[in-house]
Each structure stands twice: as C-alpha cells, then as structure tokens.
Design a protein around this motif. Sequence first.
Motif, PDB file in Angstrom:
ATOM      1  N   THR A 195       0.828  -1.206   0.000  1.00 46.89           N
ATOM      2  CA  THR A 195       0.000   0.000   0.000  1.00 46.89           C
ATOM      3  C   THR A 195       0.856   1.248   0.000  1.00 46.89           C
ATOM      4  OG1 THR A 195      -1.716  -1.180   1.232  1.00 46.89           O
ATOM      5  CG2 THR A 195      -1.841   1.220   1.205  1.00 46.89           C
ATOM      6  N   GLY A 196       1.960   1.196   0.776  1.00 45.43           N
ATOM      7  CA  GLY A 196       2.900   2.321   0.801  1.00 45.43           C
ATOM      8  C   GLY A 196       2.268   3.608   1.285  1.00 45.43           C
ATOM      9  N   VAL A 197       2.729   4.704   0.726  1.00 43.21           N
ATOM     10  CA  VAL A 197       2.213   6.032   1.087  1.00 43.21           C
ATOM     11  C   VAL A 197       1.780   6.743  -0.190  1.00 43.21           C
ATOM     12  CG1 VAL A 197       2.735   8.266   2.099  1.00 43.21           C
ATOM     13  CG2 VAL A 197       3.722   6.191   3.097  1.00 43.21           C
ATOM     14  N   ASP A 198       0.518   7.099  -0.252  1.00 45.82           N
ATOM     15  CA  ASP A 198       0.008   7.773  -1.444  1.00 45.82           C
ATOM     16  C   ASP A 198       0.472   9.226  -1.491  1.00 45.82           C
ATOM     17  OD1 ASP A 198      -1.513   5.699  -2.640  1.00 45.82           O
ATOM     18  OD2 ASP A 198      -3.028   5.946  -1.073  1.00 45.82           O
ATOM     19  N   ALA A 200       0.252  13.254  -2.939  1.00 47.57           N
ATOM     20  CA  ALA A 200      -0.891  14.161  -3.102  1.00 47.57           C
ATOM     21  C   ALA A 200      -1.623  13.839  -4.403  1.00 47.57           C
ATOM     22  CB  ALA A 200      -0.403  15.605  -3.113  1.00 47.57           C
ATOM     23  N   HIS A 201      -2.954  13.895  -4.334  1.00 46.49           N
ATOM     24  CA  HIS A 201      -3.814  13.669  -5.500  1.00 46.49           C
ATOM     25  C   HIS A 201      -3.617  12.277  -6.122  1.00 46.49           C
ATOM     26  CE1 HIS A 201      -4.541  17.924  -5.123  1.00 46.49           C
ATOM     27  NE2 HIS A 201      -3.285  18.210  -5.379  1.00 46.49           N
ATOM     28  N   ALA A 202      -3.250  11.315  -5.279  1.00 43.31           N
ATOM     29  CA  ALA A 202      -2.989   9.966  -5.789  1.00 43.31           C
ATOM     30  C   ALA A 202      -4.217   9.354  -6.451  1.00 43.31           C
ATOM     31  CB  ALA A 202      -2.518   9.063  -4.650  1.00 43.31           C
ATOM     32  N   PHE A 203      -5.388   9.530  -5.828  1.00 44.13           N
ATOM     33  CA  PHE A 203      -6.584   8.922  -6.393  1.00 44.13           C
ATOM     34  C   PHE A 203      -6.987   9.591  -7.696  1.00 44.13           C
ATOM     35  CE2 PHE A 203      -8.287   7.179  -2.081  1.00 44.13           C
ATOM     36  CZ  PHE A 203      -7.234   6.269  -2.068  1.00 44.13           C
ATOM     37  N   GLU A 204      -6.767  10.896  -7.800  1.00 45.57           N
ATOM     38  CA  GLU A 204      -7.062  11.590  -9.057  1.00 45.57           C
ATOM     39  C   GLU A 204      -6.159  11.076 -10.180  1.00 45.57           C
ATOM     40  OE1 GLU A 204      -8.600  14.120  -5.769  1.00 45.57           O
ATOM     41  OE2 GLU A 204      -6.754  13.001  -6.139  1.00 45.57           O
ATOM     42  N   LEU A 205      -4.885  10.834  -9.843  1.00 47.27           N
ATOM     43  CA  LEU A 205      -3.954  10.283 -10.827  1.00 47.27           C
ATOM     44  C   LEU A 205      -4.399   8.881 -11.247  1.00 47.27           C
ATOM     45  CD1 LEU A 205      -0.544  11.384  -9.257  1.00 47.27           C
ATOM     46  CD2 LEU A 205      -1.456  12.135 -11.463  1.00 47.27           C
ATOM     47  N   THR A 206      -4.804   8.102 -10.264  1.00 45.92           N
ATOM     48  CA  THR A 206      -5.261   6.744 -10.549  1.00 45.92           C
ATOM     49  C   THR A 206      -6.496   6.760 -11.448  1.00 45.92           C
ATOM     50  OG1 THR A 206      -4.389   5.891  -8.458  1.00 45.92           O
ATOM     51  CG2 THR A 206      -6.140   4.614  -9.503  1.00 45.92           C
ATOM     52  N   LEU A 207      -7.426   7.675 -11.169  1.00 39.74           N
ATOM     53  CA  LEU A 207      -8.621   7.789 -12.012  1.00 39.74           C
ATOM     54  C   LEU A 207      -8.255   8.133 -13.454  1.00 39.74           C
ATOM     55  CD1 LEU A 207     -11.241   9.625  -9.751  1.00 39.74           C
ATOM     56  CD2 LEU A 207     -11.505   7.381 -10.844  1.00 39.74           C
ATOM     57  N   ALA A 208      -7.323   9.056 -13.599  1.00 38.77           N
ATOM     58  CA  ALA A 208      -6.907   9.456 -14.944  1.00 38.77           C
ATOM     59  C   ALA A 208      -6.295   8.268 -15.694  1.00 38.77           C
ATOM     60  CB  ALA A 208      -5.908  10.605 -14.867  1.00 38.77           C
ATOM     61  N   GLU A 209      -5.513   7.462 -14.990  1.00 40.51           N
ATOM     62  CA  GLU A 209      -4.885   6.302 -15.625  1.00 40.51           C
ATOM     63  C   GLU A 209      -5.928   5.234 -15.976  1.00 40.51           C
ATOM     64  OE1 GLU A 209      -0.544   6.859 -13.418  1.00 40.51           O
ATOM     65  OE2 GLU A 209      -1.972   5.368 -12.678  1.00 40.51           O
ATOM     66  N   TRP A 237       2.838   1.928  -8.504  1.00 45.35           N
ATOM     67  CA  TRP A 237       3.757   1.342  -7.526  1.00 45.35           C
ATOM     68  C   TRP A 237       4.922   2.291  -7.257  1.00 45.35           C
ATOM     69  CZ3 TRP A 237       4.834  -1.164  -3.517  1.00 45.35           C
ATOM     70  CH2 TRP A 237       6.121  -1.641  -3.227  1.00 45.35           C
ATOM     71  N   SER A 238       5.460   2.887  -8.292  1.00 45.64           N
ATOM     72  CA  SER A 238       6.582   3.814  -8.132  1.00 45.64           C
ATOM     73  C   SER A 238       6.196   5.010  -7.268  1.00 45.64           C
ATOM     74  CB  SER A 238       7.054   4.283  -9.505  1.00 45.64           C
ATOM     75  OG  SER A 238       8.100   5.221  -9.388  1.00 45.64           O
ATOM     76  N   ARG A 239       4.971   5.501  -7.420  1.00 46.05           N
ATOM     77  CA  ARG A 239       4.530   6.677  -6.659  1.00 46.05           C
ATOM     78  C   ARG A 239       4.403   6.397  -5.164  1.00 46.05           C
ATOM     79  NH1 ARG A 239       0.933   7.379 -11.127  1.00 46.05           N
ATOM     80  NH2 ARG A 239      -0.825   6.498  -9.964  1.00 46.05           N
ATOM     81  N   ARG A 240       3.892   5.230  -4.829  1.00 44.89           N
ATOM     82  CA  ARG A 240       3.595   4.970  -3.413  1.00 44.89           C
ATOM     83  C   ARG A 240       4.665   4.132  -2.721  1.00 44.89           C
ATOM     84  NH1 ARG A 240       0.451   1.219  -6.220  1.00 44.89           N
ATOM     85  NH2 ARG A 240       0.737  -0.942  -5.513  1.00 44.89           N
ATOM     86  N   ARG A 241       5.683   3.706  -3.461  1.00 45.86           N
ATOM     87  CA  ARG A 241       6.719   2.816  -2.911  1.00 45.86           C
ATOM     88  C   ARG A 241       7.457   3.496  -1.765  1.00 45.86           C
ATOM     89  NH1 ARG A 241      11.942   1.006  -3.035  1.00 45.86           N
ATOM     90  NH2 ARG A 241      12.315  -1.175  -3.644  1.00 45.86           N
TER      91      ARG A 241
END
Length: 248
Positions: A195-198, A200-209, A237-241
């Motif tokens: 899970t790591g650490v999200d 800022a705006h991680a969910f928005e980035l995920t939605l866009a992807e 994975w790279s973002r939250r690692r």
Amino acid sequence: MTPPADATTAGRARTPIDRIGATVLNELVQSIVTGEYAPGDLLPPESVISVQFGVSRTVIRETMKRLQEKGMVTVAQGRGTHVNPSTSWNVLDPSVLTAMIENDSTLGVLDDLSVVRGALEAAMAAAAARTVDDDARTRLRESLETMEAHVDDSAAFREADVKFHLAVMELADNGLAENIARVLIAHAVGSDRFTGVDPAHAFELTLAEHTAILEAISAGDAEAARLAMSEHILGSWSRRRLPSKKRS
C-alpha cells in the motif's frame, strides 16, 4: 515456481492438516523465507523438530510433505531434508507468497511482483480491447464511475479499483493469466508495504490512468490498452513505494 505434480501425486488424497500442524508449517515457511534455514541446509531430524514444537513426529512428517509440495525442501530417504533455493519455491502458494512479502525488507519482492503483474494485466487489457463490445464498455464505465463516486473514501476507492482490474481480466478471457494475477493482487493488497504512502492527488492520478485504460479498450486499440495498463501499474507502484535499502 515448481512444476505441477505428476498424475500419480495429483491423484492422491491429501490428509487434512490440523491447526497445530498448520502453525508448525507456517513457522517453518517463515524460517526458510527469512534465511534461518538457507538453501542447501539440512533441516533437523523429525525427532528434533518434534521436540522443538512439542508435537508428534506424525505432524512433522506431514509438515515436511507440505513443504516439499511448496517446493521449499527436498525430502530424500536416508539423506534427510534439504532446503531448496527460492527459484524452486511455488511463489503462488499463499503461505509462501505472504511470507515473502512480509519479510521483504528491500521491497525487491514487491518490485518484481509489480513487474510481473504489469506484464500480465497489460496483456489482458490488450486482449480485452481486441474483443470489446457494448456490454464490456458499459461494465468498465460503471466500474470507473464507482471509483469516481468513492474518491473521498480510501477503502471503498481501493475496493472499486481492484474490481475494475478484475473486470478487465474477465473480459480478456484468459483463465491462467487471470488466476495468477488474482493471486498476486490478493496477497499484495493486504500488505502495508504494498500500500505504501500515497502522494498528493494519488486517487485523481489513478482515475486518470484508469480512464486511459478504459478509453483504449473501448476504442479497440490493443496496443494503447497494453501501454496504458502497464504504465498505470508500474507508475502507481513507483509513486507509493516506500524508501528502502537496495538489494545486495
């Protein structure tokens, strides 16, 4: 990964392992994964392990059979039980994979898991794009809308995220790839390291992807779908690692 059992072995009924035996088995799996027993090491005799865990030799004998089925040891009559290298382990076995993730101090296992998962799901996204129809488009759109509706609820968003990926897998109609990917997801998402650490705006980035994945599949563009899924999984994975020491 160990090869499948032969027909003779597969045809035998396995003796159910009780709670005590399961505890012993899990502890030995942990001991092998952590290197307490290294590849090539000879495990102590059944009599010694029996005393160590306070269980019967019958329980230990059954446990050794289970370890051998997982590819973690080789039992040779008269020569004892030797620990196998990790390349022989059945890494899709739930207890083996869980132990590897739990003891993954360098995050190397999760790095490798993300690469394998990315390759599998990218191939399935491409396959889904090749056979997409209106029902498939509707299903994926509804999955994405569920994610959008829960962007302020971390647990619900992550659950919807997984369901989107499972929908793509099912549309690909590749049972083997789906089975492997499901195992990887199921035993990774429960790990705090995964899970790591999200950011800022991680969910928005995920939605866009996910939107890019949906659009590529909906358009029937297999190559774009493959790239979108691969970039999403590896990028996420790279973002939250979490930071970690390098593998030696």
